[in-house]
Design a protein around this motif. Structure first.
Motif, PDB file in Angstrom:
ATOM      1  N   ASP A 134      -2.717  11.850   7.362  1.00 44.37           N
ATOM      2  CA  ASP A 134      -2.938  10.610   6.610  1.00 44.37           C
ATOM      3  C   ASP A 134      -3.747  10.864   5.339  1.00 44.37           C
ATOM      4  N   THR A 135      -4.226  12.080   5.161  1.00 38.06           N
ATOM      5  CA  THR A 135      -4.994  12.428   3.966  1.00 38.06           C
ATOM      6  C   THR A 135      -4.143  12.246   2.718  1.00 38.06           C
ATOM      7  N   ALA A 136      -4.654  11.449   1.789  1.00 38.24           N
ATOM      8  CA  ALA A 136      -3.904  11.144   0.569  1.00 38.24           C
ATOM      9  C   ALA A 136      -4.754  10.237  -0.311  1.00 38.24           C
ATOM     10  N   VAL A 137      -4.274  10.026  -1.526  1.00 35.23           N
ATOM     11  CA  VAL A 137      -4.802   8.960  -2.369  1.00 35.23           C
ATOM     12  C   VAL A 137      -3.998   7.706  -2.047  1.00 35.23           C
ATOM     13  N   TYR A 138      -4.700   6.636  -1.745  1.00 39.34           N
ATOM     14  CA  TYR A 138      -4.061   5.385  -1.369  1.00 39.34           C
ATOM     15  C   TYR A 138      -4.134   4.389  -2.532  1.00 39.34           C
ATOM     16  N   TYR A 139      -3.000   3.750  -2.800  1.00 39.07           N
ATOM     17  CA  TYR A 139      -2.882   2.803  -3.895  1.00 39.07           C
ATOM     18  C   TYR A 139      -2.445   1.441  -3.366  1.00 39.07           C
ATOM     19  N   CYS A 140      -3.002   0.382  -3.938  1.00 39.80           N
ATOM     20  CA  CYS A 140      -2.444  -0.933  -3.677  1.00 39.80           C
ATOM     21  C   CYS A 140      -1.616  -1.341  -4.887  1.00 39.80           C
ATOM     22  N   ALA A 141      -0.646  -2.207  -4.631  1.00 32.82           N
ATOM     23  CA  ALA A 141       0.276  -2.633  -5.668  1.00 32.82           C
ATOM     24  C   ALA A 141       0.643  -4.084  -5.443  1.00 32.82           C
ATOM     25  N   ALA A 142       1.007  -4.775  -6.521  1.00 29.23           N
ATOM     26  CA  ALA A 142       1.308  -6.198  -6.450  1.00 29.23           C
ATOM     27  C   ALA A 142       2.628  -6.500  -7.137  1.00 29.23           C
ATOM     28  N   SER A 143       3.358  -7.441  -6.528  1.00 31.90           N
ATOM     29  CA  SER A 143       4.625  -7.883  -7.099  1.00 31.90           C
ATOM     30  C   SER A 143       4.706  -9.400  -7.020  1.00 31.90           C
ATOM     31  N   LYS A 144       4.996 -10.013  -8.152  1.00 29.06           N
ATOM     32  CA  LYS A 144       5.131 -11.459  -8.160  1.00 29.06           C
ATOM     33  C   LYS A 144       6.596 -11.864  -8.077  1.00 29.06           C
ATOM     34  N   ILE A 145       7.471 -10.854  -8.070  1.00 29.64           N
ATOM     35  CA  ILE A 145       8.899 -11.145  -8.127  1.00 29.64           C
ATOM     36  C   ILE A 145       9.429 -11.602  -6.777  1.00 29.64           C
ATOM     37  N   SER A 146       8.930 -10.941  -5.735  1.00 33.85           N
ATOM     38  CA  SER A 146       9.539 -11.144  -4.426  1.00 33.85           C
ATOM     39  C   SER A 146       8.675 -12.004  -3.516  1.00 33.85           C
ATOM     40  N   LEU A 147       9.363 -12.763  -2.657  1.00 31.71           N
ATOM     41  CA  LEU A 147       8.664 -13.520  -1.624  1.00 31.71           C
ATOM     42  C   LEU A 147       8.411 -12.658  -0.390  1.00 31.71           C
ATOM     43  N   VAL A 148       9.271 -11.677  -0.184  1.00 35.32           N
ATOM     44  CA  VAL A 148       9.210 -10.887   1.039  1.00 35.32           C
ATOM     45  C   VAL A 148       8.496  -9.566   0.774  1.00 35.32           C
ATOM     46  N   VAL A 149       8.404  -8.739   1.792  1.00 35.86           N
ATOM     47  CA  VAL A 149       7.752  -7.447   1.654  1.00 35.86           C
ATOM     48  C   VAL A 149       8.606  -6.547   0.772  1.00 35.86           C
ATOM     49  N   VAL A 150       7.979  -5.889  -0.163  1.00 32.20           N
ATOM     50  CA  VAL A 150       8.650  -4.954  -1.058  1.00 32.20           C
ATOM     51  C   VAL A 150       8.281  -3.540  -0.629  1.00 32.20           C
ATOM     52  N   THR A 151       9.278  -2.747  -0.291  1.00 35.19           N
ATOM     53  CA  THR A 151       9.008  -1.387   0.168  1.00 35.19           C
ATOM     54  C   THR A 151       9.232  -0.339  -0.910  1.00 35.19           C
ATOM     55  N   TRP A 168       0.863  -1.180   0.000  1.00 37.34           N
ATOM     56  CA  TRP A 168       0.000   0.000   0.000  1.00 37.34           C
ATOM     57  C   TRP A 168       0.903   1.235   0.000  1.00 37.34           C
ATOM     58  N   PHE A 169       0.586   2.158  -0.862  1.00 41.09           N
ATOM     59  CA  PHE A 169       1.294   3.423  -0.959  1.00 41.09           C
ATOM     60  C   PHE A 169       0.273   4.550  -0.871  1.00 41.09           C
ATOM     61  N   ARG A 170       0.764   5.754  -0.640  1.00 40.43           N
ATOM     62  CA  ARG A 170      -0.129   6.907  -0.643  1.00 40.43           C
ATOM     63  C   ARG A 170       0.574   8.112  -1.216  1.00 40.43           C
ATOM     64  N   GLN A 171      -0.228   9.023  -1.740  1.00 42.12           N
ATOM     65  CA  GLN A 171       0.319  10.255  -2.290  1.00 42.12           C
ATOM     66  C   GLN A 171      -0.575  11.418  -1.883  1.00 42.12           C
ATOM     67  N   ALA A 172       0.002  12.315  -1.108  1.00 46.03           N
ATOM     68  CA  ALA A 172      -0.698  13.517  -0.690  1.00 46.03           C
ATOM     69  C   ALA A 172      -0.457  14.617  -1.724  1.00 46.03           C
ATOM     70  N   PRO A 173      -1.333  15.616  -1.782  1.00 46.15           N
ATOM     71  CA  PRO A 173      -1.161  16.696  -2.753  1.00 46.15           C
ATOM     72  C   PRO A 173       0.199  17.368  -2.616  1.00 46.15           C
ATOM     73  N   GLY A 174       0.892  17.503  -3.724  1.00 40.19           N
ATOM     74  CA  GLY A 174       2.180  18.172  -3.727  1.00 40.19           C
ATOM     75  C   GLY A 174       3.326  17.342  -3.195  1.00 40.19           C
ATOM     76  N   LYS A 175       3.067  16.084  -2.890  1.00 39.70           N
ATOM     77  CA  LYS A 175       4.115  15.222  -2.328  1.00 39.70           C
ATOM     78  C   LYS A 175       4.319  13.998  -3.214  1.00 39.70           C
ATOM     79  N   GLU A 176       5.452  13.359  -3.036  1.00 37.75           N
ATOM     80  CA  GLU A 176       5.727  12.139  -3.770  1.00 37.75           C
ATOM     81  C   GLU A 176       4.971  10.969  -3.134  1.00 37.75           C
ATOM     82  N   ARG A 177       4.754   9.963  -3.962  1.00 42.73           N
ATOM     83  CA  ARG A 177       4.103   8.754  -3.447  1.00 42.73           C
ATOM     84  C   ARG A 177       5.048   8.061  -2.475  1.00 42.73           C
ATOM     85  N   GLU A 178       4.491   7.581  -1.354  1.00 35.28           N
ATOM     86  CA  GLU A 178       5.320   6.958  -0.326  1.00 35.28           C
ATOM     87  C   GLU A 178       4.760   5.608   0.083  1.00 35.28           C
ATOM     88  N   PHE A 179       5.661   4.763   0.542  1.00 36.79           N
ATOM     89  CA  PHE A 179       5.296   3.440   1.047  1.00 36.79           C
ATOM     90  C   PHE A 179       4.558   3.580   2.370  1.00 36.79           C
TER      91      PHE A 179
END
Length: 125
Positions: free
Chosen positions: A90-107, A36-47
């Motif tokens: 915590d106000t932001a647009v929240y995104y989910c993302a998927a990775s099939k490459i890794s077994l562990v948590v991808v940050t 899950w990532f989020r992006q607030a107005p004027g800021k970069e998307r963050e983990f």
């Protein structure tokens, strides 16, 4: 390829809770590490947080640690982000993302080839 759709965003007062859902089609989420990532107005998307492929291991950004949790529901092919004690920052647009490459948590954002369209979360003070 897997397609992701987030839902559950909305307007909530500070101190409240929301649960975001990420539904998948075209793939089985039990075979993906999810983030899950989020992006607030004027800021970069963050983990925000992530869960390993097997759903056992989770990691969170320091800013949400102790307030947010992630879970996988293999039967429903969904991943959830439970957000408690919400703050205006915590106000932001929240995104989910998927990775099939890794077994562990991808940050890292670059570690996720598949993304949802995002859902808005607004926390009022």
């Amino acid at each position: 390829q897997v397609q992701l759709v987030e839902s559950g965003g909305g307007l909530v007062q500070a101190g409240g809770s929301l649960r975001l859902s990420c539904a998948a089609s075209g793939g089985t989420l039990s075979t993906y590490a999810m983030g899950w990532f989020r992006q607030a107005p004027g800021k970069e998307r963050e983990f925000v947080g992530g869960v390993s492929r097997n759903g056992v291991r989770t990691e969170f950004a320091d800013s949400v640690k102790g307030r947010f949790t992630i879970s996988k529901d293999s039967a429903k092919n969904k991943v959830y982000l439970q957000m408690n004690s919400l703050k205006p920052e915590d106000t932001a647009v929240y995104y989910c993302a998927a990775s099939k490459i890794s077994l562990v948590v991808v940050t890292a954002e670059g570690g996720y080839p598949y993304w949802g369209q995002g859902t808005q979360v607004t926390v009022s003070s």
